[in-house]
Design a protein around this motif. Structure first.
Motif, PDB file in Angstrom:
ATOM      1  N   PRO A  17       0.813  -1.221   0.000  1.00 41.10           N
ATOM      2  CA  PRO A  17       0.000   0.000   0.000  1.00 41.10           C
ATOM      3  C   PRO A  17       0.844   1.268   0.000  1.00 41.10           C
ATOM      4  O   PRO A  17       0.467   2.255  -0.638  1.00 41.10           O
ATOM      5  CB  PRO A  17      -0.805  -0.098   1.291  1.00 41.10           C
ATOM      6  N   ILE A  24      -0.414   6.407  -6.655  1.00 43.37           N
ATOM      7  CA  ILE A  24      -1.695   7.108  -6.736  1.00 43.37           C
ATOM      8  C   ILE A  24      -1.498   8.620  -6.661  1.00 43.37           C
ATOM      9  O   ILE A  24      -2.187   9.387  -7.334  1.00 43.37           O
ATOM     10  CB  ILE A  24      -2.649   6.633  -5.607  1.00 43.37           C
TER      11      ILE A  24
ATOM     12  N   LEU B 118      -1.663   4.766   4.175  1.00 49.27           N
ATOM     13  CA  LEU B 118      -1.939   3.412   3.706  1.00 49.27           C
ATOM     14  C   LEU B 118      -3.413   3.220   3.402  1.00 49.27           C
ATOM     15  O   LEU B 118      -3.797   2.315   2.677  1.00 49.27           O
ATOM     16  CB  LEU B 118      -1.519   2.414   4.774  1.00 49.27           C
ATOM     17  N   ILE B 119      -4.232   4.074   3.971  1.00 50.09           N
ATOM     18  CA  ILE B 119      -5.658   3.763   3.978  1.00 50.09           C
ATOM     19  C   ILE B 119      -6.251   3.751   2.569  1.00 50.09           C
ATOM     20  O   ILE B 119      -7.089   2.916   2.259  1.00 50.09           O
ATOM     21  CB  ILE B 119      -6.406   4.727   4.919  1.00 50.09           C
ATOM     22  N   ILE B 120      -5.788   4.640   1.698  1.00 51.66           N
ATOM     23  CA  ILE B 120      -6.406   4.723   0.372  1.00 51.66           C
ATOM     24  C   ILE B 120      -6.109   3.469  -0.462  1.00 51.66           C
ATOM     25  O   ILE B 120      -7.026   2.793  -0.918  1.00 51.66           O
ATOM     26  CB  ILE B 120      -6.000   6.030  -0.336  1.00 51.66           C
ATOM     27  N   PRO B 121      -4.819   3.111  -0.646  1.00 54.08           N
ATOM     28  CA  PRO B 121      -4.559   1.884  -1.411  1.00 54.08           C
ATOM     29  C   PRO B 121      -5.045   0.624  -0.711  1.00 54.08           C
ATOM     30  O   PRO B 121      -5.550  -0.299  -1.357  1.00 54.08           O
ATOM     31  CB  PRO B 121      -3.041   1.856  -1.550  1.00 54.08           C
ATOM     32  N   LEU B 122      -4.927   0.612   0.612  1.00 57.11           N
ATOM     33  CA  LEU B 122      -5.361  -0.565   1.360  1.00 57.11           C
ATOM     34  C   LEU B 122      -6.853  -0.780   1.163  1.00 57.11           C
ATOM     35  O   LEU B 122      -7.338  -1.905   1.025  1.00 57.11           O
ATOM     36  CB  LEU B 122      -5.056  -0.324   2.840  1.00 57.11           C
ATOM     37  N   TYR B 123      -7.548   0.324   1.119  1.00 54.66           N
ATOM     38  CA  TYR B 123      -8.990   0.301   0.928  1.00 54.66           C
ATOM     39  C   TYR B 123      -9.333  -0.274  -0.443  1.00 54.66           C
ATOM     40  O   TYR B 123     -10.193  -1.148  -0.587  1.00 54.66           O
ATOM     41  CB  TYR B 123      -9.489   1.731   1.096  1.00 54.66           C
ATOM     42  N   LEU B 124      -8.607   0.187  -1.467  1.00 52.26           N
ATOM     43  CA  LEU B 124      -8.859  -0.316  -2.823  1.00 52.26           C
ATOM     44  C   LEU B 124      -8.504  -1.798  -2.908  1.00 52.26           C
ATOM     45  O   LEU B 124      -9.193  -2.586  -3.548  1.00 52.26           O
ATOM     46  CB  LEU B 124      -8.057   0.498  -3.840  1.00 52.26           C
ATOM     47  N   LEU B 125      -7.421  -2.164  -2.190  1.00 47.43           N
ATOM     48  CA  LEU B 125      -6.964  -3.557  -2.188  1.00 47.43           C
ATOM     49  C   LEU B 125      -7.987  -4.457  -1.498  1.00 47.43           C
ATOM     50  O   LEU B 125      -8.342  -5.534  -1.995  1.00 47.43           O
ATOM     51  CB  LEU B 125      -5.630  -3.623  -1.451  1.00 47.43           C
ATOM     52  N   ALA B 127     -11.074  -3.920  -1.082  1.00 49.99           N
ATOM     53  CA  ALA B 127     -12.276  -3.996  -1.901  1.00 49.99           C
ATOM     54  C   ALA B 127     -12.128  -5.150  -2.900  1.00 49.99           C
ATOM     55  O   ALA B 127     -13.044  -5.945  -3.104  1.00 49.99           O
ATOM     56  CB  ALA B 127     -12.498  -2.686  -2.636  1.00 49.99           C
ATOM     57  N   ARG B 128     -10.936  -5.244  -3.483  1.00 56.24           N
ATOM     58  CA  ARG B 128     -10.721  -6.283  -4.490  1.00 56.24           C
ATOM     59  C   ARG B 128     -10.803  -7.685  -3.897  1.00 56.24           C
ATOM     60  O   ARG B 128     -11.320  -8.601  -4.508  1.00 56.24           O
ATOM     61  CB  ARG B 128      -9.372  -6.075  -5.161  1.00 56.24           C
ATOM     62  N   LEU B 132     -13.481  -5.758   2.663  1.00 55.92           N
ATOM     63  CA  LEU B 132     -14.154  -4.603   3.261  1.00 55.92           C
ATOM     64  C   LEU B 132     -15.324  -5.094   4.087  1.00 55.92           C
ATOM     65  O   LEU B 132     -16.002  -6.052   3.707  1.00 55.92           O
ATOM     66  CB  LEU B 132     -14.669  -3.653   2.175  1.00 55.92           C
ATOM     67  N   ASP B 133     -15.529  -4.442   5.210  1.00 55.46           N
ATOM     68  CA  ASP B 133     -16.631  -4.796   6.098  1.00 55.46           C
ATOM     69  C   ASP B 133     -16.554  -6.243   6.595  1.00 55.46           C
ATOM     70  O   ASP B 133     -17.564  -6.924   6.711  1.00 55.46           O
ATOM     71  CB  ASP B 133     -17.978  -4.534   5.414  1.00 55.46           C
ATOM     72  N   ILE B 140      -6.316  -8.271  10.002  1.00 55.03           N
ATOM     73  CA  ILE B 140      -5.092  -8.198   9.200  1.00 55.03           C
ATOM     74  C   ILE B 140      -4.472  -6.807   9.310  1.00 55.03           C
ATOM     75  O   ILE B 140      -3.273  -6.660   9.557  1.00 55.03           O
ATOM     76  CB  ILE B 140      -5.404  -8.528   7.721  1.00 55.03           C
TER      77      ILE B 140
END
Lengths: 285, 272, 429
Positions: A17, A24, B118-125, B127-128, B132-133, B140
């Motif tokens: 990340p 990004i 980290l939150i933005i890419p981690l969030y996208l990751l 999601a994939r 999420l949720d 993790i």
């Protein structure tokens, strides 16, 4: 081999990340879905550096960090002394002092928002009933700087506790004989503190200070629950602004760039910390 | 005398807001809105606690599930990061290998990275990978936060224990792992307890990741529930206070009970 | 221990490669993230707010009725504060956590263009376009497409405390203009009936923009020029509105705690009898007249929003139910939305929120619930003013909120605050 699990857990979730955030920050990602986004070079960074909201947030963050850590360390030092002193019910006193640390930050924020409430708050009631103040006033809505200071108060109330315990640990590692010897030689307790305790406590003090500075620099949750960044954006910190950019405005790239600017600042603090650690180790060996 | 006075003042300043939270949680709604305010309510009610404990839907159900989620996520993270941190901390303290210092420091640096990076890419990751949720997703992420910390405290703690004991055990025929389990770990108990407490509190307290990564009662943790609760019920302070008291109970009890170990752990441990 | 080299070295190599692999990822497919029609049965989750409009209890009751009617669909409703609603929708979008989301009138441009909510133009019956009130219909529309179904039709009304106004001898007819409101407030203050006759939701939040919008409209102002390409709020009615707001503070007529109040705080203060007049959404009429939650029950009346010389448009504060873009069960989601937005259901809960359907206002059952509210609404809903319909509205709103507060707190002159806001917002259009 023993380290491998730790490395996996940490770097697996951090390194990718972290690299991705850097990428990004050079694109223009404006939605939460994956997809092809245009490369914009350094534009996100230059936009931020030219944005007055960023500089205001940086100022608030800096003020919050300096004010809260200074107060926490000064008060923590006094508290640590009290905690170390022999007295009746010391166990009870220690249990009381540890309370704020264990109180979740969000609850702490909600609690202070309630205490500071302009219409029904306990602080207004207390100050008017003691005739220290003529009438109720708005603590979190009338003046941006006052509101920021109130957030500092809430943060100090909670985190002084942990600082005190760290310093207590440092204090108890100092041999008591040193102070006693000095006292026999006629030194007053202030002199003992200044000449003996403080220098010996310096490594612990420095470490606590830097750790608190790093934590304070990242502040988000207490602001979120106490003021929501207001009034007039006076309590908006950098992390809060980053959150707004990324999730409220869906400018993920701008958020990532902001975050990387924070990293640069934190990394500089971290370098100071590491240098202090090295000095300590060298002194120890 | 001066000390007692100091301790009394400090205790008052610490306890007063806390007590007010508790009083607010049991005061009748009209008492809370009184002007001038009474410091002890005329109507004492436990109705809010009753509502939270027995209500079937809405606030009450959400609160209970958030409490449970926080417990599960906290326990999961403690188990993983403390055991992983203990093993790793031992390696860092006892084994000599190239770049030992650098390894330790690189772990430390990750601890300092602001989560917002980290939150933005981690969030996208996440999601994939469909994380999420989910509680697993949070565990993790929290492990990545807590492990460097656990590693650091444990390695300094191990460093403070005499090497001779271990060597004696190995002379007696123990393997390195055997020596670790039989001899070192029992000695390291204060360190483990202190680390466990820290990690658990870290999880119980964490807000930013949980705010972004969770959305329903499947994974929502207590700080998120409290924050939402505060936003939605801006007017019912008593209910917010009751929720706050309950959310504070587990970590406060834990901290008070383990307080002695905390000091022992800190003294020999991290910030020696 | 030579094997100890490996983790480090591979790690370093991996670290070096990271930006590369991470970059490659950008073009990756997103097939796993798109939603699907679904079977039209099974479980769906829905995200609502709890603030104004239908209450949580209302929505749970509606949902229970729906499930009785459609036993093959189960719905799990979730509730958040309005302030958290937008970010929650964004954060849950890629995971498709919610099938149905409630969105504010200011979001279709943003959510529609980013496919966070589904384009339902093809499913939107032609009859709805004529049967729904104009203000409501616009709620989920952006550039000729429908992204949801209007559900809450709301605007801000002027509520007043009959007892206080009576004691002060205020003629209610004078409350049709903001100047009249100002004069009434001054009279009430002079008579020492309440300390601060007015209270507003002027916290740094969207609520502040809602009040500001309504005043801007009343003073004949505009947010943007007609082509949506330039800012217009920094002069004319926009500036006048802000000056008027500031004046009420300077004259001591506005409760200074307004700057940290949201709608619910306004309701509380008004219901405690600590304010004589307040601007708020429809729901306050019933809430403030409910003896269980209000000390002024039975003494609360409502009027259409006053005029400032430029008309008296209400702010369009409507909300719509949408099928989320990531929903895997869009068919069932649509069934649920169609049910909740039907005239039959909306009429039943008219007490909490007035229906979006034109003919409901002729239905005696609806009117009889709160005839005064309906009368005020009929007048006000005829002309509504919208906040700017642009994809980056949220950013503009944040900038404006901060600058408005700068002026209200006396940190900047109104002219300066608005021109600063305009300068920052210009590039976001």
């Amino acid at each position: 081999m023993l380290l491998l699990p730790a490395a996996l857990v940490v770097f697996g979730v951090v390194l990718w990340p972290a690299g991705r955030a850097l990428v990004i920050s050079f694109l223009d990602v404006d939605s939460p879905f994956p997809g092809a986004y245009p490369f914009v070079g350094l534009r996100n960074y230059t936009d931020i550096l030219g944005n007055p909201r960023f500089w205001a947030a940086a100022q608030h963050t800096l003020y919050f960090t300096v004010a809260s850590t200074t107060l926490e360390v000064v008060l923590g030092l006094g508290l640590a002394h009290l905690l170390a002193a022999p007295m009746r019910f010391r166990w009870l006193f220690r249990a009381i002092v540890i309370l704020p640390w264990a109180l979740p930050t969000i609850v702490n924020g909600a609690m202070w928002r309630w205490i500071l409430n302009a219409e029904y708050g306990a602080l207004n009631a207390l100050l008017t009933q003691l005739h220290l103040m003529g009438d109720y006033r708005s603590w979190l809505g009338s003046d941006p700087f006052l509101a920021l200071n109130m957030v500092v108060v809430a943060d100090v109330w909670k985190n002084t506790s942990l600082v005190a315990f760290f310093l207590l640990a440092g204090l108890s590692a100092i041999p008591a004989e040193l102070g006693e010897a000095a006292r026999i030689d006629g030194a007053g307790s202030f002199r003992v503190f200044w000449r003996i305790t403080l220098p010996l406590l310096r490594p612990t003090l420095a470490a606590v200070l830097v750790l608190r500075v790093i934590e304070a620099f990242k502040v988000f949750d207490i602001v979120y629950v106490m003021t929501g960044g207001g009034p007039a954006s006076g309590t908006q910190t950098i992390t809060f602004l980053t959150y707004l950019q990324a999730f409220s405005a869906q400018r993920f790239s701008s958020g990532a760039a902001l975050a990387y600017l924070t990293v640069v600042a934190v990394l500089m603090l971290a370098l100071i910390y590491l240098r202090l650690l090295r000095q300590q180790e060298m002194r120890a060996s | 005398m001066r000390r007692t006075l100091g301790a009394l003042t400090a205790s008052t300043l610490i306890l007063a807001p806390f007590l007010w939270l508790i009083v607010s949680s049991i005061a009748g709604q009209t008492d809370l809105l009184e002007r001038p305010l009474h410091w002890w309510p005329e109507h004492v009610t436990l109705s809010r606690y009753r509502e939270i404990f027995t209500g079937h839907e809405g606030v009450a159900a959400q609160f209970r599930s958030a409490m449970l989620n926080s417990l599960i996520v906290g326990a999961g993270t403690v188990v993983i990061s403390v055991s992983v941190g203990t093993l790793g901390g031992y390696a860092l303290a006892r084994l000599t290998f190239p770049l030992r210092r650098t390894t330790l420091l690189s772990f430390l640096v990750t601890y300092m990275l602001p989560p917002i990076v980290l939150i933005i890419p981690l969030y996208l990751l996440m999601a994939r990978f469909g994380l999420l949720d989910t509680k697993l997703g949070l565990i993790i992420v929290y492990c990545s936060l807590a492990t460097p910390f656990a590693l650091w405290t444990m390695s300094t703690f191990f460093g403070s224990l005499p090497v001779e004991l271990e060597e004696a055990a190995r002379v007696d025929g123990c393997t390195r792992l055997g020596a670790l389990v039989r001899v070192i770990l029992p000695l390291a108990r204060p360190g483990v307890v202190a680390t466990t407490l820290f990690v658990f509190l870290l999880c119980w307290d964490e807000f930013l990741y949980a705010l972004i990564f969770t959305s329903t009662s499947d994974a929502k943790t207590i700080p998120v529930a409290i924050a939402e609760f505060t936003g939605r019920n801006a007017v019912d302070f008593g209910l917010i206070a009751a929720g706050g008291v309950l959310a504070a109970l587990p970590p406060v009890l834990l901290a008070v009970v383990l307080q002695r170990h905390l000091i022992a752990g800190l003294t020999t441990g991290s910030l020696k | 221990m030579p094997e100890m080299h490996y983790p480090r070295r591979t790690l370093l190599a991996a670290a070096a490669l990271l930006p590369l692999t991470a970059a490659c990822d950008v073009g990756g497919s997103n097939s796993s993230d798109t939603g699907g029609e679904g079977t039209g049965e099974g479980k769906i989750t829905a995200l609502f707010m709890q603030q104004a409009g239908y209450s949580e209890a209302d929505i749970r009751a509606m949902t229970a009725d729906f499930q009785a009617k459609y036993p093959k669909i189960t719905v799990e409703p979730t509730f958040v504060a309005y302030e958290a609603l937008h970010d929650k929708i964004v954060a849950a979008a890629p995971a498709g956590t919610y099938d149905v989301v409630l969105i504010d009138v200011i979001w279709p441009a943003e959510f529609g263009s980013k496919k966070i909510v589904t384009d339902v133009t093809s499913q939107f019956p032609a009859a709805w376009k004529t049967d729904m009130l104009g203000g409501a219909l616009k709620t989920a529309e952006y550039q000729g497409k429908y992204y949801g179904v209007p559900w809450i039709l709301d605007s801000k009304y002027l509520f007043y405390n009959t007892e206080i106004l009576g004691k002060a001898g205020v003629d209610v007819a004078t409350l049709s203009t903001w100047d009249g409101v100002l004069a009434a407030a001054a009279k009430i203050k002079a008579a020492n009936l309440v300390k601060h006759p007015l209270v507003w939701s002027w916290k740094q939040a969207e609520a502040l923009i809602c009040d500001y919008t309504q005043l801007l409209g009343a003073f004949g102002g505009k947010f943007l020029a007609d082509d949506f390409k330039s800012i217009a709020f920094d002069s004319g009615g926009g500036l006048e509105a802000l000056k008027w707001m500031k004046k009420t503070i300077d004259d001591g007529l506005t409760n200074p705690n307004s700057m940290e109040s949201l709608e619910e705080d306004v309701r509380k203060i008004f219901s405690e009898g600590s304010a004589a007049m307040a601007l708020n959404w429809t729901y306050m009429f019933n809430a403030a007249n409910d003896p269980a939650q209000s000390k002024v029950a039975g003494k609360v009346e409502v009027l259409p929003t006053p005029s400032g010389g430029g008309g008296s448009p209400g702010v369009n504060g409507s909300m719509a139910l949408c099928v989320s873009g990531g929903s895997k069960n869009q068919k069932a989601a649509w069934t649920y939305i169609s049910y909740l937005t039907s005239a039959e259901v909306q009429n039943k809960y008219a007490k909490s929120s007035l229906p979006c359907w034109g003919k409901s206002y002729d239905d005696p059952a609806v009117v009889s619930v709160s005839p005064k509210m309906v009368a005020a609404a009929k007048k006000e809903l005829a002309s509504l003013i919208s906040r700017p319909e642009v994809p980056r509205y949220n950013e503009i709103s944040q900038i404006l909120q901060a600058e408005l507060q700068q002026a209200l707190l006396g940190k900047k002159a109104p002219e300066k605050a608005l021109s600063d806001a305009a300068a920052q917002a210009k590039s976001l259009l």
